[in-house]
Scaffold this active site. Sequence first.
Site, PDB file in Angstrom:
ATOM      1  N   ASP A  33       0.837  -1.197   0.000  1.00 35.82           N
ATOM      2  CA  ASP A  33       0.000   0.000   0.000  1.00 35.82           C
ATOM      3  C   ASP A  33       0.878   1.254   0.000  1.00 35.82           C
ATOM      4  O   ASP A  33       1.626   1.488   0.949  1.00 35.82           O
ATOM      5  CB  ASP A  33      -0.885  -0.024   1.243  1.00 35.82           C
ATOM      6  CG  ASP A  33      -2.093   0.899   1.130  1.00 35.82           C
ATOM      7  OD1 ASP A  33      -2.041   1.843   0.329  1.00 35.82           O
ATOM      8  OD2 ASP A  33      -3.083   0.669   1.850  1.00 35.82           O
ATOM      9  N   ASP A  34       0.807   2.036  -1.063  1.00 38.73           N
ATOM     10  CA  ASP A  34       1.559   3.296  -1.191  1.00 38.73           C
ATOM     11  C   ASP A  34       3.065   3.085  -1.334  1.00 38.73           C
ATOM     12  O   ASP A  34       3.859   3.972  -0.990  1.00 38.73           O
ATOM     13  CB  ASP A  34       1.304   4.225  -0.007  1.00 38.73           C
ATOM     14  CG  ASP A  34      -0.021   4.978  -0.117  1.00 38.73           C
ATOM     15  OD1 ASP A  34      -0.827   4.635  -1.005  1.00 38.73           O
ATOM     16  OD2 ASP A  34      -0.246   5.908   0.677  1.00 38.73           O
ATOM     17  N   CYS A  71      -5.891   3.748  -3.964  1.00 34.41           N
ATOM     18  CA  CYS A  71      -6.147   2.419  -3.399  1.00 34.41           C
ATOM     19  C   CYS A  71      -7.457   1.753  -3.799  1.00 34.41           C
ATOM     20  O   CYS A  71      -7.431   0.660  -4.389  1.00 34.41           O
ATOM     21  CB  CYS A  71      -6.008   2.457  -1.879  1.00 34.41           C
ATOM     22  SG  CYS A  71      -6.812   3.830  -1.082  1.00 34.41           S
ATOM     23  N   ARG A  75      -7.844  -1.618  -6.126  1.00 37.41           N
ATOM     24  CA  ARG A  75      -8.300  -2.884  -5.578  1.00 37.41           C
ATOM     25  C   ARG A  75      -9.508  -3.429  -6.336  1.00 37.41           C
ATOM     26  O   ARG A  75      -9.641  -4.638  -6.526  1.00 37.41           O
ATOM     27  CB  ARG A  75      -8.617  -2.718  -4.091  1.00 37.41           C
ATOM     28  CG  ARG A  75      -7.373  -2.674  -3.239  1.00 37.41           C
ATOM     29  CD  ARG A  75      -7.632  -2.133  -1.838  1.00 37.41           C
ATOM     30  NE  ARG A  75      -6.455  -2.335  -1.011  1.00 37.41           N
ATOM     31  CZ  ARG A  75      -5.327  -1.623  -1.098  1.00 37.41           C
ATOM     32  NH1 ARG A  75      -5.244  -0.643  -1.979  1.00 37.41           N
ATOM     33  NH2 ARG A  75      -4.291  -1.873  -0.325  1.00 37.41           N
ATOM     34  N   LYS A 128      -6.319  -5.548   3.935  1.00 37.46           N
ATOM     35  CA  LYS A 128      -7.161  -4.430   3.513  1.00 37.46           C
ATOM     36  C   LYS A 128      -8.061  -4.833   2.346  1.00 37.46           C
ATOM     37  O   LYS A 128      -7.571  -5.284   1.315  1.00 37.46           O
ATOM     38  CB  LYS A 128      -6.263  -3.248   3.131  1.00 37.46           C
ATOM     39  CG  LYS A 128      -6.995  -1.973   2.750  1.00 37.46           C
ATOM     40  CD  LYS A 128      -5.989  -0.849   2.536  1.00 37.46           C
ATOM     41  CE  LYS A 128      -6.663   0.444   2.122  1.00 37.46           C
ATOM     42  NZ  LYS A 128      -5.686   1.553   1.971  1.00 37.46           N
ATOM     43  N   HIS A 130     -11.463  -2.793   1.266  1.00 39.01           N
ATOM     44  CA  HIS A 130     -11.696  -1.439   0.741  1.00 39.01           C
ATOM     45  C   HIS A 130     -12.558  -1.378  -0.520  1.00 39.01           C
ATOM     46  O   HIS A 130     -12.510  -0.393  -1.256  1.00 39.01           O
ATOM     47  CB  HIS A 130     -10.356  -0.737   0.485  1.00 39.01           C
ATOM     48  CG  HIS A 130     -10.419   0.737   0.691  1.00 39.01           C
ATOM     49  ND1 HIS A 130      -9.333   1.569   0.486  1.00 39.01           N
ATOM     50  CD2 HIS A 130     -11.431   1.557   1.078  1.00 39.01           C
ATOM     51  CE1 HIS A 130      -9.669   2.814   0.751  1.00 39.01           C
ATOM     52  NE2 HIS A 130     -10.935   2.831   1.113  1.00 39.01           N
ATOM     53  N   HIS A 210       1.723   2.377   3.991  1.00 37.21           N
ATOM     54  CA  HIS A 210       0.809   3.529   4.044  1.00 37.21           C
ATOM     55  C   HIS A 210       0.935   4.257   5.384  1.00 37.21           C
ATOM     56  O   HIS A 210       1.139   3.629   6.422  1.00 37.21           O
ATOM     57  CB  HIS A 210      -0.619   3.017   3.853  1.00 37.21           C
ATOM     58  CG  HIS A 210      -1.649   4.068   3.559  1.00 37.21           C
ATOM     59  ND1 HIS A 210      -2.030   5.027   4.467  1.00 37.21           N
ATOM     60  CD2 HIS A 210      -2.383   4.296   2.446  1.00 37.21           C
ATOM     61  CE1 HIS A 210      -2.967   5.796   3.927  1.00 37.21           C
ATOM     62  NE2 HIS A 210      -3.195   5.372   2.688  1.00 37.21           N
ATOM     63  N   ASP A 316      -0.290  -0.782  -4.911  1.00 41.02           N
ATOM     64  CA  ASP A 316      -1.582  -0.285  -5.398  1.00 41.02           C
ATOM     65  C   ASP A 316      -1.481   1.057  -6.117  1.00 41.02           C
ATOM     66  O   ASP A 316      -2.382   1.441  -6.862  1.00 41.02           O
ATOM     67  CB  ASP A 316      -2.600  -0.196  -4.263  1.00 41.02           C
ATOM     68  CG  ASP A 316      -2.208   0.782  -3.170  1.00 41.02           C
ATOM     69  OD1 ASP A 316      -1.028   1.203  -3.116  1.00 41.02           O
ATOM     70  OD2 ASP A 316      -3.072   1.127  -2.343  1.00 41.02           O
ATOM     71  N   ASN A 317      -0.405   1.787  -5.880  1.00 40.36           N
ATOM     72  CA  ASN A 317      -0.212   3.085  -6.545  1.00 40.36           C
ATOM     73  C   ASN A 317       1.190   3.583  -6.230  1.00 40.36           C
ATOM     74  O   ASN A 317       1.936   2.926  -5.503  1.00 40.36           O
ATOM     75  CB  ASN A 317      -1.250   4.120  -6.088  1.00 40.36           C
ATOM     76  CG  ASN A 317      -1.517   4.147  -4.599  1.00 40.36           C
ATOM     77  OD1 ASN A 317      -2.573   3.760  -4.128  1.00 40.36           O
ATOM     78  ND2 ASN A 317      -0.527   4.594  -3.831  1.00 40.36           N
ATOM     79  N   LYS A 363       0.957   9.435  -6.252  1.00 40.50           N
ATOM     80  CA  LYS A 363      -0.356   8.812  -6.087  1.00 40.50           C
ATOM     81  C   LYS A 363      -1.472   9.786  -6.452  1.00 40.50           C
ATOM     82  O   LYS A 363      -1.383  10.985  -6.154  1.00 40.50           O
ATOM     83  CB  LYS A 363      -0.486   8.393  -4.616  1.00 40.50           C
ATOM     84  CG  LYS A 363      -1.851   7.942  -4.129  1.00 40.50           C
ATOM     85  CD  LYS A 363      -1.755   7.663  -2.651  1.00 40.50           C
ATOM     86  CE  LYS A 363      -3.095   7.311  -2.029  1.00 40.50           C
ATOM     87  NZ  LYS A 363      -2.977   7.057  -0.574  1.00 40.50           N
TER      88      LYS A 363
END
Length: 540
Positions: A33-34, A71, A75, A128, A130, A210, A316-317, A363
């Site tokens: 994540d991130d 995110c 996803r 996660k 989401h 993140h 994710d990004n 992002k």
Amino acid sequence: MKKLTLCIALIFGGASALVAQSNKPNIILILADDLGYSDLGAYGSEIATPNLDRLASEGIRLKQFYNNSICAPTRASLITGQYQHKAGVGYFSNDLGLPAYQGYLNAESLTIAEVLRANGYVTATSGKWHVSGKGKSLPWDRGFDFVFPREEKNSDSGAPTFKEATDAAGYPLESSFSTEVINRKAEGFLDQIKGQDKPFFLYLAHTAPHWPLVALPQDIAKYKGYYDKGWESIRRARFKRQKELGIVDNTTTLSIADEDIYDWERLSFDQRQQWARKMEVFAAMVDRLDQTIGKLLQKLKENGQLDNTLIVFLSDNGAPAEDLVRWFHGARLNSGPVGTVGSFESQSKNWSYASNTPFRAFKDYTYEGGINAPFIAWFPGKIASGIKKGTGHIIDLAPTFYELAGAIYPKEYQGHQANKLPGKSLLPVLFNQQDTVTREEGLFWERAGNRAARIGKWKLVSTWPSYKWELYDLEQDPSERKDIAAQHHDVVSRLSTAYFRWAKDNGVVEFAELESKEPSSMKEFRESKVQEIAAPAFRF
């Protein structure tokens, strides 16, 4: 069935592959994540990531692998193989009143877990989710046999909530640290099914790295002093390593820095120490993420599950630009120093500028820094080691897994007409000699008015609120330094026409029509800039 068996045999090669139909491969999909493009050692980082580096060196790395820049939309595409608007998460996990923007997965977009479970797989997710909303599209309703955390009160909010025990100084304990807990639950799933004959699909969606910046003290200590030289020095060192590794071509030039990136040399000693500490904690979060992947690999080995398992790792990004000191008045929410459980800090734009080396932006943007992230695929004895251009996209993973598993993708599922899969199988790139995904129709992005289209080497970009198209030749200019739209009106016309055709087919609405429905918190996020840590005099 004969054609299916032959297809799998050709993928794996050799006489032993003929048993693949009765011994379908396990699949583990790991999402960070991130995490920025250069935050792994295998992509140029100084952060210790030996386990991911091992998977990268023994498996395949792609230079170009695309996500949806943020995110929840990522996803949605990742788990369904659909563009995010088609899946119902066109904006974020917020309902903006239209089917493409309802904020949770629709029933017509089948998840990987639904399809694989219908084809004989045991399925699990930890971390996660989401992509739920209004009590709908919960993971246990979307094909997953095992789910952690299974807490309905947290199902719509994105990241799982953990009660992290702390030491006397306020740092989390390893036993309750979120990265460890998410991984430990995945290991528990592997133990639970190790005696079964069925193959498994595990979606391991970590929350690290993140923000908020919270890490174990022993991991933070490893990076003491690493970042005292500042982001520009780190960025250039990573860029040099990327060229040495072959992740970045020797002809590539670093992207031009945003004008509000601070000049490290003009910061005071105390400011440098505060900024360096942030990156020490961020590095510790990435380090611990890698450690847990090492534990996962060991568990697979102990259980005899390793040799028949495909592992795919991605982010994710790109690294984020948000500055928690400004956003939600984050500094006021700090109840402890950065790194402790009381921290509400982010690495912010300055360090993310290094994380996304060599690319432009962050992002939520559709420049390469926002949508191009690390991609590693590892399958012992099946995938040969190497680095390829790839030009893959998250919509490609579902058809890749289905082809690999010999899974049938249904036309209808539980009374709903299934959306067709727009992605391409990555198997020719992962297992054969193909260097890039063959995709004449191109790839497209839209997120809160930020738009992009890519066909071949050409990439079209516009950033909200502007509607002006910029054009880049990614073969000559992968860091998007020079807009050449004025010199290629025919290319702009061709790509923009393709974009608007895609937008119509996927239910994309002009963001001007949706902006009034945008939650104020998300508007703050989009507009957040790094402005308050140092005075304007400290900027370039």
